[in-house]
Write a protein that holds these residues in place. Structure first.
Motif, PDB file in Angstrom:
ATOM      1  N   ALA A 189       0.820  -1.213   0.000  1.00  0.00           N
ATOM      2  CA  ALA A 189       0.000   0.000   0.000  1.00  0.00           C
ATOM      3  C   ALA A 189       0.854   1.264   0.000  1.00  0.00           C
ATOM      4  O   ALA A 189       0.376   2.330   0.382  1.00  0.00           O
ATOM      5  N   THR A 190       2.114   1.152  -0.452  1.00  0.00           N
ATOM      6  CA  THR A 190       3.007   2.313  -0.471  1.00  0.00           C
ATOM      7  C   THR A 190       2.441   3.493  -1.262  1.00  0.00           C
ATOM      8  O   THR A 190       2.538   4.649  -0.812  1.00  0.00           O
ATOM      9  N   PRO A 191       1.834   3.274  -2.441  1.00  0.00           N
ATOM     10  CA  PRO A 191       1.230   4.425  -3.148  1.00  0.00           C
ATOM     11  C   PRO A 191       0.154   5.125  -2.325  1.00  0.00           C
ATOM     12  O   PRO A 191       0.062   6.356  -2.325  1.00  0.00           O
ATOM     13  N   GLY A 192      -0.659   4.349  -1.617  1.00  0.00           N
ATOM     14  CA  GLY A 192      -1.673   4.957  -0.757  1.00  0.00           C
ATOM     15  C   GLY A 192      -1.063   5.742   0.381  1.00  0.00           C
ATOM     16  O   GLY A 192      -1.543   6.832   0.735  1.00  0.00           O
ATOM     17  N   LEU A 193       0.009   5.211   0.969  1.00  0.00           N
ATOM     18  CA  LEU A 193       0.703   5.938   2.032  1.00  0.00           C
ATOM     19  C   LEU A 193       1.277   7.250   1.516  1.00  0.00           C
ATOM     20  O   LEU A 193       1.241   8.265   2.219  1.00  0.00           O
ATOM     21  N   ALA A 194       1.816   7.247   0.288  1.00  0.00           N
ATOM     22  CA  ALA A 194       2.378   8.475  -0.280  1.00  0.00           C
ATOM     23  C   ALA A 194       1.293   9.513  -0.507  1.00  0.00           C
ATOM     24  O   ALA A 194       1.478  10.699  -0.199  1.00  0.00           O
ATOM     25  N   VAL A 195       0.150   9.089  -1.047  1.00  0.00           N
ATOM     26  CA  VAL A 195      -0.957  10.024  -1.276  1.00  0.00           C
ATOM     27  C   VAL A 195      -1.457  10.589   0.052  1.00  0.00           C
ATOM     28  O   VAL A 195      -1.669  11.797   0.203  1.00  0.00           O
ATOM     29  N   ALA A 196      -1.662   9.700   1.028  1.00  0.00           N
ATOM     30  CA  ALA A 196      -2.128  10.149   2.338  1.00  0.00           C
ATOM     31  C   ALA A 196      -1.108  11.075   2.997  1.00  0.00           C
ATOM     32  O   ALA A 196      -1.478  12.059   3.647  1.00  0.00           O
TER      33      ALA A 196
END
Length: 274
Positions: A189-196
């Motif tokens: 979920a790294t992309p989600g963490l970056a967006v968040a």
């Protein structure tokens, strides 16, 4: 048909170019104004005599370095705290089915819609009683509380797309739930963490109301509140404010460039699903 596609393609280019000009014009004007002498500050033109005097005046007159340091400290700390708590909460929402789950998700969304300034006075009264006003810890907790609903909603959407079988396989191999979350779920979920992270950071970085209410000690002021104190008795020095504003937006641009690959991947994830 080809002609119609070509027309639509050129029309899309014109729209994108026009939108880019509209959004970048204020930034370009701000940067140019920071290099202009006071006599040219209100002119829409290139500076005839570019100068770094505005930056020297701001740095020499106001503690801009301290303001930026305080803003970076509060924004990074609150972002890390909200990502930690928000990821755990989102993981619980996606992996456990319990009574009242939908109501809690809706309540989280409603909390996100609530303006941060609306909770400023209650937070000030609460933090005054527990002696957390005029402290970085109190401001970090307040910012994290504002960021948390958005982080939960972003991470909940990403974690739902990760198959449950991966977590079950990790537990079969001997991992506990926290190890599965840390070693398997969150890396996926790294992309989600970056967006968040970028959105949470911007919420804290741009906050003025809570920082003004909870912090009154000059040494602890963040950059938005510090910039509001740069106005003089007889007017606004737009040249100095322009230089300070350019220094203020540099960290956000650096963060966006650093996380650009993950942000694009996160925003486009799921676009090809059907």
């Amino acid at each position: 048909m080809k002609r119609r596609r070509r027309v639509l393609l050129w029309l899309s280019y014109v729209i994108v170019f026009s939108a880019t000009v509209v959004f970048l014009f204020p930034v370009a004007w701000l940067v140019l104004s920071s290099f202009k002498p006071p006599s040219e500050i209100l002119e829409i033109s290139l500076p005839t005599q570019p100068t770094l005097t505005n930056y020297a005046n701001v740095i020499g007159t106001f503690p801009v370095g301290r303001y930026l340091r305080n803003s970076v400290l509060v924004a990074l700390s609150s972002t890390l705290l909200s990502l930690l708590l928000g990821s755990l909460a989102a993981y619980g929402f996606t992996r456990y089915r319990f009574h009242g789950r939908r109501f809690l998700l809706l309540a989280t969304l409603l909390m996100r819609m609530l303006p941060a300034i609306a909770i400023g006075i209650p937070l000030f009264i609460l933090f005054s009683r527990i002696r957390m006003t005029n402290t970085f810890a109190g401001l970090i907790v307040a910012h994290a509380a504002v960021q948390l609903p958005l982080v939960i909603w972003i991470m909940q959407g990403f974690l739902e797309d990760i198959p449950v079988e991966l977590a079950e396989a990790g537990m079969v191999d001997g991992c506990n739930r926290l190890s599965v979350l840390y070693h398997i779920i969150l890396p996926l979920a790294t992309p989600g963490l970056a967006v968040a992270a970028i959105f949470a950071f911007l919420i804290s970085w741009n906050d003025f109301g809570l920082s003004l209410i909870l912090i009154s000690t000059p040494d602890l002021l963040t950059m938005p509140v510090g910039m509001s104190n740069m106005n003089l008795m007889y007017g606004v020095r737009w040249d100095n404010l322009s230089a300070a504003a350019v220094m203020y937006i540099v960290p956000t641009i650096a963060l966006a460039l650093l996380l650009q690959r993950y942000i694009v991947r996160g925003l486009t994830m799921g676009a090809v699903k059907g």
